[in-house]
Scaffold this active site. Structure first.
Site, PDB file in Angstrom:
ATOM      1  N   CYS A   1     -13.165 110.359  51.473  1.00 54.48           N
ATOM      2  CA  CYS A   1     -12.058 110.632  50.547  1.00 54.48           C
ATOM      3  C   CYS A   1     -12.026 112.082  50.063  1.00 54.48           C
ATOM      4  O   CYS A   1     -11.031 112.512  49.481  1.00 54.48           O
ATOM      5  CB  CYS A   1     -12.125 109.687  49.349  1.00 54.48           C
ATOM      6  SG  CYS A   1     -11.953 107.942  49.788  1.00 54.48           S
TER       7      CYS A   1
ATOM      8  N   HIS B   1      -8.467 112.990  43.059  1.00 55.02           N
ATOM      9  CA  HIS B   1      -8.391 111.932  44.074  1.00 55.02           C
ATOM     10  C   HIS B   1      -7.885 110.653  43.420  1.00 55.02           C
ATOM     11  O   HIS B   1      -8.348 110.257  42.349  1.00 55.02           O
ATOM     12  CB  HIS B   1      -9.776 111.721  44.686  1.00 55.02           C
ATOM     13  CG  HIS B   1      -9.857 110.528  45.579  1.00 55.02           C
ATOM     14  ND1 HIS B   1      -8.943 110.284  46.577  1.00 55.02           N
ATOM     15  CD2 HIS B   1     -10.743 109.496  45.621  1.00 55.02           C
ATOM     16  CE1 HIS B   1      -9.262 109.159  47.198  1.00 55.02           C
ATOM     17  NE2 HIS B   1     -10.350 108.665  46.627  1.00 55.02           N
TER      18      HIS B   1
ATOM     19  N   ASN C   1      -5.496 103.742  46.903  1.00 53.31           N
ATOM     20  CA  ASN C   1      -6.400 104.797  47.374  1.00 53.31           C
ATOM     21  C   ASN C   1      -6.146 105.018  48.865  1.00 53.31           C
ATOM     22  O   ASN C   1      -6.476 104.174  49.688  1.00 53.31           O
ATOM     23  CB  ASN C   1      -7.849 104.369  47.131  1.00 53.31           C
ATOM     24  CG  ASN C   1      -8.846 105.436  47.538  1.00 53.31           C
ATOM     25  OD1 ASN C   1      -8.502 106.422  48.181  1.00 53.31           O
ATOM     26  ND2 ASN C   1     -10.105 105.217  47.171  1.00 53.31           N
TER      27      ASN C   1
END
Length: 324
Positions: free
Chosen positions: A118, A251, A281
């Site tokens: 990520c 994020h 996500n």
């Protein structure tokens, strides 16, 4: 002095929108009980986009790149380097970046994939900045593209509700005025077991667990800690006070992480760019997707100071401070 400036951005989301209620009904058939309230309270996620079977990572990457190139006014033939940040490549090799290079007809571009989970897009941004500031490239295309639905265990309620699919891209170019003011990327492999996909190919078979496995509490605690440290580091490097930041794009993993991080840094809620409720996500795609939303709706403007952050498996994390 040479800076790396963001001159174009683009995004792509699959057609299929899956709400929490849709997902809860589907999981119920598997004997797994969840609800919209349960998901929203723990994550802030209300829906996600899931790619159809005929949509792969490179397709999403190409579509987001096309939008970014149009936005930048730079032709694909003038791109010197393509970096695709992804944990879900089309295949082992060739790289997804090479597939993208071919589909864009970017004949003069070198191309490679970057895998930092990520954190991948922040790593790609920092890498591109090094190429541009050293004079090794003038125009760079970076893309975060993920089809995480491929690596979800739909029998694991703790992970399958968290992720979505999508792609986002930046076109970067050398500038004498402003752009990336500072960057830092970091890792700690001793925490590799708190977020991982341990499956691997061996002699034609998949060995290990080929889906996401996560220790949610450890990820939460460590993500907040390292992101706070990273944000302060890039601001100190650029001699910028955090209160002078116009927009904070962390994020998009969990609303509780985002809000707690904002409080620790003293960043007001109205400076947070939040898309986790709509996108879930999307791993390396989450930052460019969120950036493009805020740019298209008019929030992010030329001259704004933007803090960008990523954190993910590895354990990896990083930040960039950018003057738009």
């Amino acid at each position: 002095m040479i800076y790396t400036r963001i001159v174009g951005s683009g995004s792509f989301l699959p057609r299929t929108v899956v709400s929490n209620n849709d997902l809860a009904n589907d999981l119920l058939y598997r004997g797994i009980h969840t609800s919209d309230d349960w998901i929203v309270q723990r994550t802030g996620i209300k829906q996600r986009y899931l790619a159809e079977s005929d949509i792969d990572t490179s397709y999403m990457a190409v579509e987001s790149a096309k939008m970014a190139l149009i936005d930048s006014g730079i032709d694909a033939s003038d791109i010197d380097l393509i970096i695709v940040a992804t944990s879900t490549p089309d295949c082992i090799f060739p790289s997804t970046a090479c597939i993208v290079q071919s589909k864009l007809n970017a004949k003069h571009a070198a191309a490679f994939d970057l895998q930092a989970a990520c954190s991948g897009f922040v790593y790609a941004l920092s890498t591109a900045d090094s190429f541009i500031c050293s004079g090794k490239a003038k125009n760079v295309l970076i893309i975060g593209s993920e089809k995480f639905s491929r690596i979800l265990d739909w029998n694991d309620r703790s992970t399958c509700v968290l992720f979505g699919d999508g792609a986002g891209a930046f076109v970067l170019t050398a500038s004498s005025d402003y752009g990336i003011l500072s960057s830092c990327i970091s890792s700690d492999g001793s925490m590799s077991d708190i977020l991982s996909v341990s499956g691997h190919f061996e002699n034609g078979n998949i060995n290990g667990y080929p889906f996401i496995k996560m220790d949610g509490q450890s990820v939460f605690k460590n993500a907040v800690r390292v992101l706070e440290e990273s944000a302060r580091e890039v601001c100190d490097k650029a001699c910028v006070d955090i209160k002078d930041i116009n927009w904070f794009i962390p994020h998009q993993a969990n609303i509780r992480i985002i809000k707690m991080l904002g409080r620790r840094l003293g960043v007001e809620d109205d400076k947070l760019v939040i898309t986790v409720d709509k996108h879930a996500n999307t791993s390396s795609a989450s930052i460019p997707l969120a950036f493009n939303v805020a740019k298209l709706d008019g929030r992010i403007k030329n001259g704004d100071l933007v803090l960008i952050q990523g954190v993910g498996g590895g354990f990896t994390w990083g930040s960039s401070l950018v003057r738009i």
